[in-house]
Design an enzyme around this catalytic site. Structure first.
Site, PDB file in Angstrom:
ATOM      1  N   CYS A  76       0.831  -1.206   0.000  1.00  0.00           N
ATOM      2  CA  CYS A  76       0.000   0.000   0.000  1.00  0.00           C
ATOM      3  C   CYS A  76       0.867   1.257   0.000  1.00  0.00           C
ATOM      4  O   CYS A  76       1.361   1.684   1.049  1.00  0.00           O
ATOM      5  CB  CYS A  76      -0.914  -0.020   1.224  1.00  0.00           C
ATOM      6  SG  CYS A  76      -1.897   1.481   1.339  1.00  0.00           S
ATOM      7  N   CYS A  83      -0.398   4.134   2.125  1.00  0.00           N
ATOM      8  CA  CYS A  83      -0.235   3.963   3.573  1.00  0.00           C
ATOM      9  C   CYS A  83       1.219   4.209   3.964  1.00  0.00           C
ATOM     10  O   CYS A  83       1.491   4.825   4.992  1.00  0.00           O
ATOM     11  CB  CYS A  83      -0.579   2.540   4.022  1.00  0.00           C
ATOM     12  SG  CYS A  83      -2.063   1.864   3.328  1.00  0.00           S
ATOM     13  N   ASP A  84       2.151   3.675   3.188  1.00  0.00           N
ATOM     14  CA  ASP A  84       3.542   3.597   3.636  1.00  0.00           C
ATOM     15  C   ASP A  84       4.522   4.455   2.843  1.00  0.00           C
ATOM     16  O   ASP A  84       5.694   4.558   3.221  1.00  0.00           O
ATOM     17  CB  ASP A  84       4.013   2.128   3.585  1.00  0.00           C
ATOM     18  CG  ASP A  84       3.169   1.254   4.496  1.00  0.00           C
ATOM     19  OD1 ASP A  84       2.725   1.759   5.534  1.00  0.00           O
ATOM     20  OD2 ASP A  84       2.937   0.081   4.154  1.00  0.00           O
TER      21      ASP A  84
END
Ligand code: NDP
Length: 316
Positions: free
Chosen positions: A137, A140-141
Site C-alpha cells: 500500500c 499507507c507507507d
C-alpha cells in the site's frame, strides 16, 4: 455474548456494502452492516478517485468512503465494528458469528461484500521485510520513503497509480514489470512513461530481496529463460506490491460456491449465490471489473435481490 437479528445482514464496508446498506435501509429491512478488518475497504488506501461520477474535481478514497458512510447513516443503517469469523448458511435464518462469537447475528438474508486483498509474490523475503521495506500500500507507507529509492511490482493500473504517487515522495521509482508491456489503461501508461522519476524495467522479475535489518535492495532477473537472460541488483529501500488482488472469501469455506480463484459464483445476471438468500456484491464476486462504481452498482443489485427474496419468501 450479544445477539441480534435482522432481515438483511451486510458483510463488508466498501462501495458495495455501503450501497447495499443505503438501499436496504430505505427499503425498511432494518439492515445491519459489519464493517470488517478494513472499514471503508480498499478505497481507504487509495489517493485520488477521478472516475467516480458525481465528483467532477475527483475525490480522495477515504473522503469518498466517509460520504458513503454518512449517506448510509442518514437512512439509519446499523453499522457494527468487527470481523465475521464463522458463518452457518445451512438453514434460515442464517447465523453469523462476529469476533469469534462475542456477537451472534441471525439474518433472513445476507449480502457478502467483503472485497479483495492485495496479492504477494510468494517470496520468503517478502515476509522477512514486511513492514521493514515491503508493503502492498503506497498511500499507507509511501511517506516513510521520502527521498529514498523504491520499487513497485506490477504493470496494471494499480502499479502505475502507486508508482505515480510514490514519484512525488521517493527519490526514484523503479517499476518491475514481468512482460514487455504495461497492462494499465493508456492514460496511466502515459503518466508513468512521461514521468522522469519513474524507470520501467520491462521483462523483469524479482528473485530475492536483501538488506541487513531493513530492505536495501532487490535482486532481479531480466528476460528469464532466454539467451538474453541477465541478473542485476537495484538499490531500493521500499518494495511495493501491486500485482492484483485475491477475494476475501476464506471465512466462507465450503458454505458457498467459489470459483477456482476463490471468487464467489453468482447466478446469471443476479447477485444470487449458490445459497438461496445469500447474495454477493463487489470485488468478492468480480474478478473482471473491480471498480468502485461497478462495486457500488452491484451493491444496489444485491439489495434489490435481497428485498425481492424477502418479499417472495417471508411474505412482507
Ligand atoms: P491487474 O490484474 O490489472 O494487474 C496486475 C499486474 O500485476 C499485471 O501487470 C500483472 O502482470 C502483474 N502480476 C501479476 N502477478 C504477478 C507476479 N506473480 N509477478 C509479477 N507481476 C505480476 O491488477 P490491478 O490491481 O492493477 O487492477 C485491477 C483492476 O482494477 C483492473 O481492472 C484495473 O483497471 C482497475 N483499476 C483501476 C484504477 C483506476 O481506474 N483509477 C486504479 C486501479 C485499478 P501481467 O500483465 O503479466 O499479467
Amino acid at each position: 455474548m450479544s445477539e441480534l437479528s435482522t432481515k438483511c445482514l451486510i458483510i463488508g464496508s466498501g462501495p458495495a456494502g455501503y450501497t447495499a446498506g443505503i438501499y436496504t435501509s430505505r427499503a425498511n429491512l432494518s439492515p445491519i452492516l459489519i464493517d470488517g478488518s478494513q472499514p471503508g475497504g480498499q478505497l481507504i488506501t487509495t489517493t485520488d478517485v477521478e472516475n467516480f461520477p458525481g465528483y467532477p474535481e475527483g475525490v480522495s478514497g477515504p473522503k469518498m468512503m466517509e460520504d458513503f458512510r454518512a449517506q448510509a447513516a442518514r437512512f439509519g443503517l446499523l453499522m457494527l465494528s468487527g470481523e465475521v469469523t464463522e458463518v452457518d448458511f445451512s438453514k434460515r435464518p442464517f447465523t453469523v458469528k462476529v469476533n469469534g462469537g462475542s456477537q451472534v447475528i441471525t439474518a433472513d438474508t445476507v449480502i457478502i461484500a467483503t472485497g479483495a486483498a492485495a496479492r504477494y509474490l510468494g517470496l520468503p523475503d517478502e515476509q522477512k521485510y514486511l513492514g521493514m521495506g515491503v508493503s502492498a500500500c503506497a498511500t499507507c507507507d509511501g511517506f516513510f520513503f521520502r527521498n529514498r529509492p523504491v520499487a513497485v511490482v506490477g504493470g496494471g493500473d494499480t502499479a502505475c497509480e502507486e508508482a505515480e504517487y510514490l514519484s512525488h515522495l521517493a527519490s526514484k521509482v523503479y517499476m518491475i514489470v514481468r512482460k514487455d508491456y504495461l497492462r494499465a489503461s493508456k492514460y496511466m501508461q502515459a503518466k508513468v512513461m512521461d514521468n522522469p522519476k519513474i524507470e520501467v524495467l520491462f521483462n523483469t522479475q524479482t528473485v530475492s530481496l536483501f538488506g541487513e535489518e531493513t530492505l536495501e535492495g532487490a535482486h532481479l532477473v531480466s528476460h528469464k529463460g532466454t539467451e538474453n537472460e541477465s541478473e542485476f541488483d537495484i538499490a531500493v529501500e521500499g518494495f511495493f506490491l501491486a500485482i492484483g488482488h485475491s477475494p476475501n472469501t476464506a471465512v466462507f469455506g465450503d458454505a458457498i460456491e467459489l470459483d477456482e480463484q476463490g471468487y464467489i459464483v453468482t447466478r446469471g445476471k443476479s447477485t444470487a449465490t449458490s445459497v438461496d438468500g445469500v447474495f454477493a456484491a463487489g470485488d468478492v464476486a468480480d474478478p473482471v471489473y473491480q471498480q468502485a462504481i461497478s462495486a457500488a452498482g452491484s451493491g444496489c443489485r444485491a439489495a434489490l435481490d435481497a428485498e425481492r427474496f424477502i418479499m417472495m419468501n417471508m411474505g412482507d
